[in-house]
Write a protein that holds these residues in place. Structure first.
Motif, PDB file in Angstrom:
ATOM      1  N   PRO A   1       5.219   2.752  10.813  1.00 41.45           N
ATOM      2  CA  PRO A   1       4.494   3.365   9.696  1.00 41.45           C
ATOM      3  C   PRO A   1       5.322   3.354   8.420  1.00 41.45           C
ATOM      4  O   PRO A   1       6.487   3.756   8.421  1.00 41.45           O
ATOM      5  N   GLY A   2       4.723   2.878   7.351  1.00 39.91           N
ATOM      6  CA  GLY A   2       5.413   2.851   6.061  1.00 39.91           C
ATOM      7  C   GLY A   2       6.219   1.608   5.800  1.00 39.91           C
ATOM      8  O   GLY A   2       6.741   1.431   4.691  1.00 39.91           O
ATOM      9  N   LEU A   3       6.346   0.705   6.797  1.00 39.79           N
ATOM     10  CA  LEU A   3       7.104  -0.531   6.611  1.00 39.79           C
ATOM     11  C   LEU A   3       6.175  -1.615   6.063  1.00 39.79           C
ATOM     12  O   LEU A   3       5.085  -1.837   6.601  1.00 39.79           O
ATOM     13  N   GLY A   4       6.601  -2.278   5.006  1.00 40.14           N
ATOM     14  CA  GLY A   4       5.760  -3.318   4.428  1.00 40.14           C
ATOM     15  C   GLY A   4       6.539  -4.228   3.514  1.00 40.14           C
ATOM     16  O   GLY A   4       7.717  -3.985   3.198  1.00 40.14           O
ATOM     17  N   TRP A   5       5.869  -5.301   3.104  1.00 42.58           N
ATOM     18  CA  TRP A   5       6.436  -6.216   2.110  1.00 42.58           C
ATOM     19  C   TRP A   5       6.155  -5.645   0.728  1.00 42.58           C
ATOM     20  O   TRP A   5       5.000  -5.412   0.364  1.00 42.58           O
ATOM     21  N   LEU A   6       7.211  -5.432  -0.042  1.00 36.38           N
ATOM     22  CA  LEU A   6       7.088  -4.825  -1.364  1.00 36.38           C
ATOM     23  C   LEU A   6       7.431  -5.849  -2.443  1.00 36.38           C
ATOM     24  O   LEU A   6       8.550  -6.367  -2.473  1.00 36.38           O
ATOM     25  N   VAL A   7       6.460  -6.130  -3.298  1.00 39.04           N
ATOM     26  CA  VAL A   7       6.697  -6.969  -4.473  1.00 39.04           C
ATOM     27  C   VAL A   7       7.133  -6.045  -5.601  1.00 39.04           C
ATOM     28  O   VAL A   7       6.332  -5.257  -6.119  1.00 39.04           O
ATOM     29  N   ASN A   8       8.405  -6.116  -5.959  1.00 41.53           N
ATOM     30  CA  ASN A   8       8.964  -5.247  -6.999  1.00 41.53           C
ATOM     31  C   ASN A   8       9.248  -6.086  -8.242  1.00 41.53           C
ATOM     32  O   ASN A   8      10.292  -6.737  -8.336  1.00 41.53           O
ATOM     33  N   PRO A   9       8.338  -6.096  -9.223  1.00 43.68           N
ATOM     34  CA  PRO A   9       8.529  -6.969 -10.389  1.00 43.68           C
ATOM     35  C   PRO A   9       9.681  -6.546 -11.283  1.00 43.68           C
ATOM     36  O   PRO A   9      10.151  -7.330 -12.101  1.00 43.68           O
ATOM     37  N   PHE A  10      10.153  -5.322 -11.131  1.00 46.75           N
ATOM     38  CA  PHE A  10      11.208  -4.829 -12.003  1.00 46.75           C
ATOM     39  C   PHE A  10      12.573  -5.412 -11.645  1.00 46.75           C
ATOM     40  O   PHE A  10      13.494  -5.373 -12.456  1.00 46.75           O
ATOM     41  N   VAL A  11      12.718  -5.919 -10.417  1.00 42.04           N
ATOM     42  CA  VAL A  11      13.953  -6.593 -10.030  1.00 42.04           C
ATOM     43  C   VAL A  11      13.652  -7.989  -9.498  1.00 42.04           C
ATOM     44  O   VAL A  11      14.523  -8.630  -8.903  1.00 42.04           O
ATOM     45  N   THR A  12      12.410  -8.454  -9.717  1.00 42.33           N
ATOM     46  CA  THR A  12      11.956  -9.793  -9.308  1.00 42.33           C
ATOM     47  C   THR A  12      12.319 -10.091  -7.860  1.00 42.33           C
ATOM     48  O   THR A  12      12.857 -11.151  -7.551  1.00 42.33           O
ATOM     49  N   VAL A  13      12.023  -9.130  -6.979  1.00 40.70           N
ATOM     50  CA  VAL A  13      12.333  -9.286  -5.562  1.00 40.70           C
ATOM     51  C   VAL A  13      11.107  -8.916  -4.734  1.00 40.70           C
ATOM     52  O   VAL A  13      10.426  -7.942  -5.029  1.00 40.70           O
ATOM     53  N   THR A  14      10.821  -9.732  -3.712  1.00 37.12           N
ATOM     54  CA  THR A  14       9.818  -9.387  -2.701  1.00 37.12           C
ATOM     55  C   THR A  14      10.541  -9.288  -1.369  1.00 37.12           C
ATOM     56  O   THR A  14      11.094 -10.273  -0.883  1.00 37.12           O
ATOM     57  N   ASP A  15      10.553  -8.089  -0.796  1.00 31.51           N
ATOM     58  CA  ASP A  15      11.313  -7.906   0.438  1.00 31.51           C
ATOM     59  C   ASP A  15      10.724  -6.743   1.217  1.00 31.51           C
ATOM     60  O   ASP A  15       9.841  -6.024   0.741  1.00 31.51           O
ATOM     61  N   LEU A  16      11.250  -6.557   2.418  1.00 35.55           N
ATOM     62  CA  LEU A  16      10.791  -5.475   3.270  1.00 35.55           C
ATOM     63  C   LEU A  16      11.309  -4.138   2.748  1.00 35.55           C
ATOM     64  O   LEU A  16      12.442  -4.030   2.263  1.00 35.55           O
ATOM     65  N   ALA A  17      10.472  -3.121   2.860  1.00 33.58           N
ATOM     66  CA  ALA A  17      10.853  -1.770   2.461  1.00 33.58           C
ATOM     67  C   ALA A  17      10.052  -0.789   3.302  1.00 33.58           C
ATOM     68  O   ALA A  17       8.895  -1.055   3.652  1.00 33.58           O
ATOM     69  N   ARG A  18      10.663   0.341   3.633  1.00 33.66           N
ATOM     70  CA  ARG A  18       9.958   1.383   4.368  1.00 33.66           C
ATOM     71  C   ARG A  18       9.915   2.652   3.532  1.00 33.66           C
ATOM     72  O   ARG A  18      10.934   3.084   2.991  1.00 33.66           O
ATOM     73  N   SER A  19       8.732   3.227   3.426  1.00 30.74           N
ATOM     74  CA  SER A  19       8.566   4.412   2.590  1.00 30.74           C
ATOM     75  C   SER A  19       9.349   5.586   3.155  1.00 30.74           C
ATOM     76  O   SER A  19       9.551   5.704   4.373  1.00 30.74           O
TER      77      SER A  19
END
Length: 708
Positions: free
Chosen positions: A539-557
């Protein structure tokens, strides 16, 4: 060499806590208001110093001529920047999406390209027209003044033109934005002297070069063999660091056979070859070195255990524009912060995937910023969002109502035009930090369960989708942002034109690769970012597109629970106090959006309506003077019936008990206007009597006026 914080201002690498207790801090607490004292320049109080400064500037005025030229050059560059705005980038993005679109979506994609181009033409014509009109007016006035005025008018005009250029060209270096991080609530223990962050090791490796070359780390034959099989045969190991917690960082050059971006796309294959899950492998680019990569590996899944939200310790206000909101943690344990700046956010995932907790981290954090106007639209009738209303931090909150959502979108569209006019008065093409308060705060529209409103066959679907796409495309620069949350990330629910206008995207567990692509963008699943392949799903784990650091990676809330621990209500209680002091609780400030909804529907949804439950109603604070008199008469009638201890009474009885000069006729007039109907025959003490009211009619009218 830049540090990790400088490269990624919204990422903070958190080192593990040492086992040794921290040393006690010494010193005295300084009141913030007394810590800095404004100092008046001494020359302001010295007449002779003032004259000397004026004379020196007069003698050296010829040295400032380059400043004047530079000032007018900057003004011209600013005009060109506003002329183009963000439209060329949006058109290029739309064209790229059109090239990638499938055959059945080509028509819609090309239509979007044409729409962007049409909007660009209108923007350019408007910009040229407005600046041309002002230039013509100013030039005409100046010409008339010079031709008909005296020598002093000519001198004043020349001096004004000189000072304008001097003002805008006085500095070679643009001012840099200073970000002040929020203070910690308790002193942090001193880090282990032997600890270095992965980013600092990368920086040290990059700085290790000298004229002679660089010393290479011990060879990693197994890794080089794996990379060769993945298409990178010329790898050279530069650095290798192992830590006691089982993590390892290896820095290497790719030898000109590819880029770090290409290697990142093969993370899943690399992880499999190393015998690890993809969550246990991370690849990053060494700053300033296009072909140098940093490989981080772990012996256990870093997302296995949950982490409490930092918001639970947050006491003061958050500046969500500059500092961002902590929402999740990454593979290496870094805190991921999302600023609320010029980006819409899309969060998608199936039921029980944790998207609600992820969204709550963002929205609760936004509540801690008093300059965020929260507009929450729920797609469900449960009480998930009720705490925002009960605490008063939700400027607008209502449960499923397509008609009210459409009215809200129309109100935000009208407010966008007002905001753009205000920005124009300040000479800005888009919102900047210093104008947030001036323009009325940042509007944050949160729509939970988007499918409730945009699924095929839903009432007003086409109108709502059209308004959403319009706002998502052109309202960011005016400070109107959206957070869209959906359990059904499919094209029918989430059209491509809407999804592509969301720069921040978070895809938690979904059923298919197509659903993952609907959130992250076409081709993401093929590049290894597939939210349908989490193994195991957490739960809460997903692929996060973060345009502020130009990175798409796994992140858990971060973990933030309401049902069992009441944590959201606790944090919102602090947010309410912050807003109360700032005068930004619902009802404390003049809210143009709620005013629009009240005028359009006759009902208020400020702080969730009169009962704070997401059901709009009439707010007593917004009744007219005549309606207040009507409500007083109704309550007087209720009090009279309570005194008489019966469910009916005549106008004569009630007027006498109300007193204060109330007459039978006036009471009847007020009760009729309030919606209680006309006086009728009522049964009192077993007898029928004319000119009376039943208690049920009086109570119903009170409920109508108060919105209960």
């Amino acid at each position: 060499m830049s540090t990790a914080a400088e490269r990624h201002p919204h990422l903070a690498v958190v080192p593990p806590m040492p086992t040794q207790p921290p040393a006690p801090l010494e010193g005295a607490l300084v009141e913030p208001s007394k810590a800095v004292e404004k100092v008046r320049p001494s020359w302001l109080d010295n007449r002779q110093a003032q004259l000397e400064a004026a004379g020196r500037h007069a003698r050296q005025h010829h040295l400032y001529l380059p400043w004047v030229a530079r000032g007018y050059g900057r003004a011209a560059a600013l005009w060109v920047d506003r002329y183009h705005d963000d439209f060329p980038q949006m058109i290029a993005t739309a064209r790229q999406e059109a090239r990638k679109a499938s055959a059945d979506k080509q028509g819609e994609a090309k239509k979007l390209v044409k729409q962007r181009r049409a909007e660009y033409r209108i923007h350019r014509l408007t910009h040229v027209g407005v600046t041309g009109a002002w230039t013509l007016a100013g030039g005409t006035g100046l010409a008339v003044g010079v031709m008909t005025g005296s020598l002093w008018v000519d001198v004043a005009a020349a001096v004004g033109a000189y000072l304008y250029g001097l003002r805008h060209g006085h500095s070679e270096n643009p001012q840099t934005l200073t970000v002040t991080m929020p203070a910690q609530h308790s002193p942090l223990p001193a880090p282990d002297p032997g600890f270095t962050t992965p980013s600092s090791r990368i920086a040290e490796a990059a700085a290790s070069e000298d004229v002679q070359g660089e010393a290479l780390a011990p060879d990693e034959p197994e890794l080089r063999q794996i990379l060769a099989q993945l298409g990178f045969p010329n790898v050279t190991i530069v650095d290798a660091v192992s830590r006691d917690d089982g993590t390892r960082t290896i820095t290497f050059d790719l030898g000109g056979t590819g880029t770090v971006t290409e290697l990142r796309k093969k993370t899943e294959g690399l992880a499999a070859a190393l015998g690890r899950d993809v969550t246990m492998v991370d690849i990053d680019k060494v700053p300033g070195r296009a072909g140098r990569a940093s490989l981080w590996t772990a012996e256990s899944d870093p997302f296995e255990a949950t982490r409490p939200s930092p918001l639970l310790l947050q006491q003061g206000a958050i500046d969500s524009w500059r500092d961002g909101i902590p929402v999740a943690f990454g593979k290496r344990g870094d805190t991921i912060k999302l600023p609320l700046v010029n980006q819409n956010t899309l969060i998608g995932g199936t039921s029980r995937s944790g998207k609600g907790v992820g969204a709550s981290n963002l929205i609760v954090g936004a509540a801690m910023d008093p300059m965020i106007n929260l507009r929450i639209v729920s797609g469900k009738y449960n009480g998930e969002w009720d705490p925002y209303a009960r605490t008063g931090v939700a400027s607008t909150y209502f449960k499923p109502s397509p008609e009210r959502l459409l009215a809200l979108l129309q109100g935000l569209t009208a407010d966008k035009d007002r905001r753009e006019r205000d920005l124009g008065k300040h000479g800005k093409s888009k919102l900047i930090h210093s104008l947030i308060g001036t323009i009325g705060g940042i509007e944050l529209l949160v729509i939970d369960e988007l499918a409730t409103y945009t699924s095929p066959g839903k009432p007003l679907r086409e109108e709502i989708l059209s308004a959403l796409q319009g706002l998502s495309a052109v309202a960011l620069g005016a400070g109107i942002l959206m957070v869209l949350i959906t359990q059904y990330p499919e094209v029918d629910v989430l059209p491509t034109g809407l999804a592509m206008n969301c720069g921040t995207k978070w895809a938690m567990r979904v059923d298919t690769a197509a659903q993952s692509n609907a959130i992250l963008g076409a081709g993401s699943a093929g590049a290894g970012r597939d939210a349908s392949k989490f193994d195991p799903p957490r739960p809460g784990l997903g692929w996060l597109v973060n345009p502020f650091v130009t990175v798409t990676d796994l992140a858990r809330s971060f973990d933030l629970d309401e049902d069992e621990r009441g944590e959201i209500t606790t944090v919102l209680g602090r947010a309410a106090e912050i807003r109360r002091v700032a005068g930004r609780l619902a009802g404390q400030w003049d809210d143009p959006i709620e005013k629009h909804l009240l005028n359009a529907t006759g009902l208020s949804s400020a702080a969730g309506g009169p009962k704070n439950d997401g059901v709009p109603g009439r707010s007593v604070a917004q009744l007219t003077g005549e309606q207040r008199l009507q409500l007083d008469a109704l309550r007087g009638a209720q009090a009279a019936m309570n005194h008489l201890q019966r469910g009916a009474a005549t106008l004569d009885e009630m007027a006498e008990l109300i007193g204060g000069g109330m007459t039978r006729d006036r009471l009847g007039e007020l009760l009729r206007a309030a919606g209680a109907g006309g006086a009728e025959k009522v049964k009192i003490d077993g007898r029928w009597t004319r000119g009376g009211y039943e208690r049920a009619d009086i109570d119903s009218a009170v409920e109508f006026l108060t919105g209960a």
